[in-house]
Write an enzyme that holds these catalytic residues in place. Structure first.
Site, PDB file in Angstrom:
ATOM      1  N   GLY A 170      -5.252 -34.006  20.802  1.00 39.42           N
ATOM      2  CA  GLY A 170      -6.129 -33.581  21.886  1.00 39.42           C
ATOM      3  C   GLY A 170      -5.466 -32.443  22.632  1.00 39.42           C
ATOM      4  O   GLY A 170      -4.889 -31.543  22.003  1.00 39.42           O
TER       5      GLY A 170
ATOM      6  N   SER B  28      -0.736 -34.027  16.103  1.00 38.42           N
ATOM      7  CA  SER B  28      -1.147 -32.875  16.900  1.00 38.42           C
ATOM      8  C   SER B  28      -0.454 -32.917  18.258  1.00 38.42           C
ATOM      9  O   SER B  28       0.755 -32.768  18.333  1.00 38.42           O
ATOM     10  CB  SER B  28      -2.673 -32.853  17.013  1.00 38.42           C
ATOM     11  OG  SER B  28      -3.123 -31.657  17.608  1.00 38.42           O
ATOM     12  N   ALA B  29      -1.171 -33.158  19.351  1.00 38.70           N
ATOM     13  CA  ALA B  29      -0.529 -33.241  20.666  1.00 38.70           C
ATOM     14  C   ALA B  29       0.535 -34.328  20.697  1.00 38.70           C
ATOM     15  O   ALA B  29       1.582 -34.180  21.327  1.00 38.70           O
ATOM     16  CB  ALA B  29      -1.580 -33.507  21.745  1.00 38.70           C
TER      17      ALA B  29
ATOM     18  N   HIS C 135      -0.658 -27.709  13.202  1.00 38.19           N
ATOM     19  CA  HIS C 135      -1.844 -26.932  12.795  1.00 38.19           C
ATOM     20  C   HIS C 135      -1.464 -25.498  12.424  1.00 38.19           C
ATOM     21  O   HIS C 135      -2.265 -24.568  12.620  1.00 38.19           O
ATOM     22  CB  HIS C 135      -2.893 -26.888  13.918  1.00 38.19           C
ATOM     23  CG  HIS C 135      -3.367 -28.212  14.400  1.00 38.19           C
ATOM     24  ND1 HIS C 135      -4.176 -29.043  13.657  1.00 38.19           N
ATOM     25  CD2 HIS C 135      -3.141 -28.861  15.587  1.00 38.19           C
ATOM     26  CE1 HIS C 135      -4.443 -30.138  14.357  1.00 38.19           C
ATOM     27  NE2 HIS C 135      -3.812 -30.052  15.518  1.00 38.19           N
TER      28      HIS C 135
ATOM     29  N   GLU D  24      -1.627 -28.066   8.102  1.00 45.47           N
ATOM     30  CA  GLU D  24      -2.496 -29.232   8.120  1.00 45.47           C
ATOM     31  C   GLU D  24      -2.119 -30.190   6.986  1.00 45.47           C
ATOM     32  O   GLU D  24      -1.692 -29.769   5.907  1.00 45.47           O
ATOM     33  CB  GLU D  24      -3.960 -28.807   7.959  1.00 45.47           C
ATOM     34  CG  GLU D  24      -4.441 -27.818   9.002  1.00 45.47           C
ATOM     35  CD  GLU D  24      -4.613 -28.442  10.382  1.00 45.47           C
ATOM     36  OE1 GLU D  24      -3.739 -29.223  10.823  1.00 45.47           O
ATOM     37  OE2 GLU D  24      -5.624 -28.134  11.036  1.00 45.47           O
TER      38      GLU D  24
END
Length: 245
Positions: A88, A121-122, A158, A193
């Site tokens: 997020g 991710s985050a 990413h 990814e």
């Protein structure tokens, strides 16, 4: 420590949250005899936190509960079998980790009790010393506070080095080069990814492994050096306390 640091949560080739890394995640949870996952969804802004927990339950087959259901989030960390931190917005995530007093409890849970930490991710960004190499906008006017510091190098999830037609702004490589110019002593690991870093072991004998579901490389950025691409974790082991897994 038991860390799984994933570039992203979803990939087209395998449905479900963390589906592309499902076997690795489930293997870790089985080895640590995890009965329930504690999810920290603070980075999720435009979706429901319980929905994110339900996604994990459905994908992994293990009960998942969001930390917002606990009156005392610190005690939730202290009792957790496994800590998962969702993707997020990294700025919002790090802000709420600090506001809820969770930085030190998570560090102690992972380092002292061997609680598995899975972040994508985050959640991958905050596992490093700072969130300065996130791709996210600082939407919450938050200061650049220290992050968890579980992994000693900066990570850029990413990562993409493809050229985008018509895009006239800086490329990702240029942005990471800017970071390195301002912070010449630091290294940045750029994860594409569907790729991850896994750390296993304890008492100074942790092992590090790199894995890509798409058999793609990762890159290391350093000031005054050309970015270098690698397919295994050996170069990272030279920069960290970890051995090659």
């Amino acid at each position: 420590m038991e860390l799984l640091l994933l570039s992203n949560g979803k990939a087209n080739e395998c449905p479900g949250l963390l589906g592309w890394a499902r076997e690795r995640v489930q293997s870790l949870l089985a080895r640590k005899q995890v009965k329930r996952i504690l999810l920290i969804p603070y980075a999720v802004i435009r979706s429901d936190w319980d929905a994110r927990a339900n996604e994990l339950t459905e994908s992994l087959g293990i009960e998942t509960i969001s930390i917002h259901h606990f009156d005392d989030p610190v005690e939730a960390i202290n009792q957790a079998d496994a800590i998962f931190i969702s993707g997020g917005n990294t700025w919002r995530l790090n802000q709420l980790l600090h506001e809820n007093g969770l930085i030190v409890p998570i560090q102690r849970a992972v380092r002292e009790r061997g609680v598995p930490y899975v972040g994508w991710s985050a959640g991958c960004n905050v596992a490093t010393h700072s969130i300065r190499t996130t791709n996210d906008m600082p939407v919450c006017n938050a200061a650049v506070l220290p992050a968890l510091g579980l992994f000693p190098l900066q990570i850029n999830p990413h990562y993409l080095d493809a050229s985008i037609s018509g895009h006239m702004g800086e490329t990702r490589d240029e942005r990471l080069a800017e970071f390195c110019a301002i912070n010449p002593s630091e290294y940045v690991v750029a994860l594409r990814e569907a790729s991850l870093l896994q750390i296993t072991g304890e008492n100074g004998s942790e092992h590090l492994e790199y894995w890509s579901a798409r058999d793609q490389d990762f890159k290391i950025f350093k000031h005054n050096q050309e970015p270098q691409a690698f397919m295994d974790a050996a170069p990272l082991a030279e920069l960290t306390p970890f051995k090659v897994g």
